[in-house]
Scaffold this motif. Structure first.
Motif, PDB file in Angstrom:
ATOM      1  N   ILE A  73       0.834  -1.203   0.000  1.00 52.12           N
ATOM      2  CA  ILE A  73       0.000   0.000   0.000  1.00 52.12           C
ATOM      3  C   ILE A  73       0.873   1.259   0.000  1.00 52.12           C
ATOM      4  O   ILE A  73       1.776   1.407   0.822  1.00 52.12           O
ATOM      5  N   LYS A  74       0.576   2.153  -0.925  1.00 51.20           N
ATOM      6  CA  LYS A  74       1.312   3.410  -1.025  1.00 51.20           C
ATOM      7  C   LYS A  74       0.623   4.474  -0.169  1.00 51.20           C
ATOM      8  O   LYS A  74      -0.596   4.466  -0.028  1.00 51.20           O
ATOM      9  N   VAL A  75       1.426   5.373   0.402  1.00 48.20           N
ATOM     10  CA  VAL A  75       0.866   6.456   1.211  1.00 48.20           C
ATOM     11  C   VAL A  75       1.313   7.799   0.648  1.00 48.20           C
ATOM     12  O   VAL A  75       2.502   8.025   0.435  1.00 48.20           O
ATOM     13  N   LEU A  76       0.336   8.660   0.395  1.00 45.55           N
ATOM     14  CA  LEU A  76       0.608  10.023  -0.060  1.00 45.55           C
ATOM     15  C   LEU A  76       0.174  10.965   1.053  1.00 45.55           C
ATOM     16  O   LEU A  76      -1.003  11.019   1.396  1.00 45.55           O
ATOM     17  N   LEU A  77       1.144  11.664   1.654  1.00 46.39           N
ATOM     18  CA  LEU A  77       0.809  12.593   2.735  1.00 46.39           C
ATOM     19  C   LEU A  77       0.413  13.943   2.162  1.00 46.39           C
ATOM     20  O   LEU A  77       1.086  14.493   1.284  1.00 46.39           O
ATOM     21  N   LEU A  78      -0.658  14.474   2.701  1.00 49.38           N
ATOM     22  CA  LEU A  78      -1.160  15.796   2.307  1.00 49.38           C
ATOM     23  C   LEU A  78      -1.127  16.655   3.565  1.00 49.38           C
ATOM     24  O   LEU A  78      -1.829  16.349   4.537  1.00 49.38           O
ATOM     25  N   THR A  79      -0.319  17.714   3.574  1.00 54.02           N
ATOM     26  CA  THR A  79      -0.080  18.437   4.811  1.00 54.02           C
ATOM     27  C   THR A  79       0.254  19.899   4.586  1.00 54.02           C
ATOM     28  O   THR A  79       0.577  20.309   3.472  1.00 54.02           O
ATOM     29  N   VAL A  80       0.193  20.673   5.659  1.00 52.07           N
ATOM     30  CA  VAL A  80       0.586  22.085   5.599  1.00 52.07           C
ATOM     31  C   VAL A  80       2.028  22.254   6.067  1.00 52.07           C
ATOM     32  O   VAL A  80       2.590  23.342   5.970  1.00 52.07           O
ATOM     33  N   SER A  81       2.639  21.199   6.588  1.00 51.15           N
ATOM     34  CA  SER A  81       3.978  21.308   7.156  1.00 51.15           C
ATOM     35  C   SER A  81       5.057  21.370   6.079  1.00 51.15           C
ATOM     36  O   SER A  81       5.140  20.493   5.221  1.00 51.15           O
ATOM     37  N   GLU A  82       5.883  22.412   6.144  1.00 47.44           N
ATOM     38  CA  GLU A  82       7.019  22.537   5.239  1.00 47.44           C
ATOM     39  C   GLU A  82       8.336  22.393   6.001  1.00 47.44           C
ATOM     40  O   GLU A  82       9.378  22.844   5.545  1.00 47.44           O
ATOM     41  N   ASP A  83       8.269  21.780   7.155  1.00 45.83           N
ATOM     42  CA  ASP A  83       9.459  21.586   7.969  1.00 45.83           C
ATOM     43  C   ASP A  83      10.330  20.487   7.373  1.00 45.83           C
ATOM     44  O   ASP A  83       9.862  19.370   7.112  1.00 45.83           O
ATOM     45  N   ALA A  84      11.595  20.800   7.147  1.00 43.40           N
ATOM     46  CA  ALA A  84      12.496  19.860   6.480  1.00 43.40           C
ATOM     47  C   ALA A  84      12.640  18.553   7.241  1.00 43.40           C
ATOM     48  O   ALA A  84      12.685  17.476   6.645  1.00 43.40           O
ATOM     49  N   GLU A  85      12.704  18.628   8.566  1.00 42.43           N
ATOM     50  CA  GLU A  85      12.878  17.418   9.356  1.00 42.43           C
ATOM     51  C   GLU A  85      11.648  16.517   9.252  1.00 42.43           C
ATOM     52  O   GLU A  85      11.759  15.287   9.176  1.00 42.43           O
ATOM     53  N   THR A  86      10.462  17.129   9.212  1.00 38.12           N
ATOM     54  CA  THR A  86       9.229  16.354   9.063  1.00 38.12           C
ATOM     55  C   THR A  86       9.190  15.672   7.701  1.00 38.12           C
ATOM     56  O   THR A  86       8.792  14.506   7.587  1.00 38.12           O
ATOM     57  N   ILE A  87       9.598  16.400   6.662  1.00 35.19           N
ATOM     58  CA  ILE A  87       9.621  15.836   5.310  1.00 35.19           C
ATOM     59  C   ILE A  87      10.580  14.646   5.252  1.00 35.19           C
ATOM     60  O   ILE A  87      10.252  13.587   4.709  1.00 35.19           O
ATOM     61  N   LYS A  88      11.748  14.824   5.835  1.00 40.68           N
ATOM     62  CA  LYS A  88      12.733  13.742   5.850  1.00 40.68           C
ATOM     63  C   LYS A  88      12.179  12.520   6.589  1.00 40.68           C
ATOM     64  O   LYS A  88      12.279  11.383   6.111  1.00 40.68           O
ATOM     65  N   GLU A  89      11.566  12.751   7.754  1.00 37.43           N
ATOM     66  CA  GLU A  89      11.013  11.661   8.555  1.00 37.43           C
ATOM     67  C   GLU A  89       9.921  10.914   7.792  1.00 37.43           C
ATOM     68  O   GLU A  89       9.817   9.684   7.866  1.00 37.43           O
ATOM     69  N   ALA A  90       9.121  11.663   7.039  1.00 38.36           N
ATOM     70  CA  ALA A  90       8.032  11.054   6.269  1.00 38.36           C
ATOM     71  C   ALA A  90       8.567  10.083   5.233  1.00 38.36           C
ATOM     72  O   ALA A  90       8.074   8.953   5.099  1.00 38.36           O
ATOM     73  N   PHE A  91       9.581  10.490   4.492  1.00 37.51           N
ATOM     74  CA  PHE A  91      10.134   9.602   3.463  1.00 37.51           C
ATOM     75  C   PHE A  91      10.863   8.417   4.073  1.00 37.51           C
ATOM     76  O   PHE A  91      10.841   7.313   3.534  1.00 37.51           O
ATOM     77  N   GLU A  92      11.508   8.634   5.227  1.00 44.12           N
ATOM     78  CA  GLU A  92      12.164   7.517   5.897  1.00 44.12           C
ATOM     79  C   GLU A  92      11.134   6.506   6.409  1.00 44.12           C
ATOM     80  O   GLU A  92      11.411   5.309   6.498  1.00 44.12           O
ATOM     81  N   ALA A  93       9.929   6.991   6.739  1.00 45.28           N
ATOM     82  CA  ALA A  93       8.872   6.100   7.215  1.00 45.28           C
ATOM     83  C   ALA A  93       8.301   5.258   6.090  1.00 45.28           C
ATOM     84  O   ALA A  93       7.674   4.222   6.338  1.00 45.28           O
ATOM     85  N   GLY A  94       8.499   5.713   4.842  1.00 45.35           N
ATOM     86  CA  GLY A  94       8.047   4.915   3.705  1.00 45.35           C
ATOM     87  C   GLY A  94       6.956   5.540   2.865  1.00 45.35           C
ATOM     88  O   GLY A  94       6.352   4.851   2.034  1.00 45.35           O
ATOM     89  N   VAL A  95       6.683   6.850   3.049  1.00 48.41           N
ATOM     90  CA  VAL A  95       5.659   7.465   2.200  1.00 48.41           C
ATOM     91  C   VAL A  95       6.116   7.466   0.743  1.00 48.41           C
ATOM     92  O   VAL A  95       7.305   7.501   0.451  1.00 48.41           O
ATOM     93  N   SER A  96       5.148   7.415  -0.145  1.00 46.59           N
ATOM     94  CA  SER A  96       5.454   7.437  -1.576  1.00 46.59           C
ATOM     95  C   SER A  96       5.424   8.851  -2.136  1.00 46.59           C
ATOM     96  O   SER A  96       5.906   9.099  -3.232  1.00 46.59           O
ATOM     97  N   GLY A  97       4.833   9.780  -1.375  1.00 48.45           N
ATOM     98  CA  GLY A  97       4.778  11.157  -1.846  1.00 48.45           C
ATOM     99  C   GLY A  97       4.386  12.101  -0.733  1.00 48.45           C
ATOM    100  O   GLY A  97       3.852  11.691   0.302  1.00 48.45           O
ATOM    101  N   TYR A  98       4.674  13.373  -0.954  1.00 46.68           N
ATOM    102  CA  TYR A  98       4.438  14.400   0.059  1.00 46.68           C
ATOM    103  C   TYR A  98       3.947  15.642  -0.667  1.00 46.68           C
ATOM    104  O   TYR A  98       4.679  16.235  -1.448  1.00 46.68           O
ATOM    105  N   VAL A  99       2.690  16.013  -0.445  1.00 45.38           N
ATOM    106  CA  VAL A  99       2.080  17.131  -1.162  1.00 45.38           C
ATOM    107  C   VAL A  99       1.550  18.156  -0.163  1.00 45.38           C
ATOM    108  O   VAL A  99       0.954  17.796   0.858  1.00 45.38           O
ATOM    109  N   MET A 100       1.754  19.424  -0.479  1.00 43.42           N
ATOM    110  CA  MET A 100       1.254  20.488   0.384  1.00 43.42           C
ATOM    111  C   MET A 100      -0.247  20.670   0.169  1.00 43.42           C
ATOM    112  O   MET A 100      -0.757  20.516  -0.938  1.00 43.42           O
TER     113      MET A 100
END
Length: 213
Positions: free
Chosen positions: A76-103
């Motif tokens: 299962i792929k996960v696409l996160l949709l968020t208001v956060s533009e924090d670099a550490e959060t973005i890094k953590e998201a991809f390390e967790a296995g998300v397939s994409g990150y959209v504002m």
């Protein structure tokens, strides 16, 4: 793709469901107000392709939900949709296995592009995400080894790096270079190893920092 949507704001949940219903290539099969509800639903039926999820959902945020999903349902792929533009959060998201990150400020066209990208097996990251990764006080410097490794790369590898930076998929790169997708993946694996990075974001960051693009 068969998609589940998770957001703890009912208005956003309904709006996303309505928006995706206008995309004939995707189908919403369920909506949930928490990550806990999503995990419970998947235990009963994991026959879905992707989850479009908010990041901040109280007791179980989108990143922790992703970690648990990837452990139990790796397909299962996960696409996160968020208001956060924090670099550490973005890094953590991809390390967790998300397939994409959209504002959340993205429009329909970008959301549709993100869904289509992850459907093809590629990672999706918007320009604003890459900008944050490149400019937030070097918080994620461990993703990119900035030592002079350019000389270790072949001309073909440099060519593929430029195409990855243009957000081309594996199949698109293969078609453009008249090689097989398997060959592209072999080059990608070698590039990751030579640069000491974990994913396509690291490749793009390397390309920008070393003026390859």
């Amino acid at each position: 793709m068969r998609i589940l949507i998770a957001d703890d704001h009912k208005f956003i949940l309904d709006s996303l469901e309505m928006l995706i219903s206008t995309m004939p290539e995707h189908e919403v099969t369920g909506t949930y107000i928490s990550g806990v509800e999503v995990l419970s639903a998947l235990e009963k039926n994991s026959n879905i392709d992707a989850i479009l999820s908010d990041y901040n959902m109280g007791e179980l945020n989108g990143i922790e939900m992703t970690r648990q999903i990837k452990q139990k349902f790796p397909h299962i792929k996960v696409l996160l949709l968020t208001v956060s533009e924090d670099a550490e959060t973005i890094k953590e998201a991809f390390e967790a296995g998300v397939s994409g990150y959209v504002m959340k400020k993205a429009g329909k066209a970008e959301l549709q592009k993100a869904l289509s990208t992850i459907a093809s097996g590629e990672k999706y990251y918007s320009e604003s995400v890459v900008f944050e990764l490149l400019n937030r006080d070097k918080k994620i410097g461990d993703l990119v080894d900035e030592s002079n490794t350019t000389g270790l790369l072949t001309e073909r590898e440099l060519e593929i790096i430029r195409l990855i930076a243009q957000e081309l998929s594996t199949n698109q790169i293969a078609e453009k270079l008249f090689i097989s997708p398997a060959t592209v993946e072999t080059h990608r694996h070698n590039i990751l190893k030579k640069l000491g990075v974990k994913n396509s974001i690291g490749i793009v960051m390397y390309a920008v920092n070393n003026k390859i693009v």
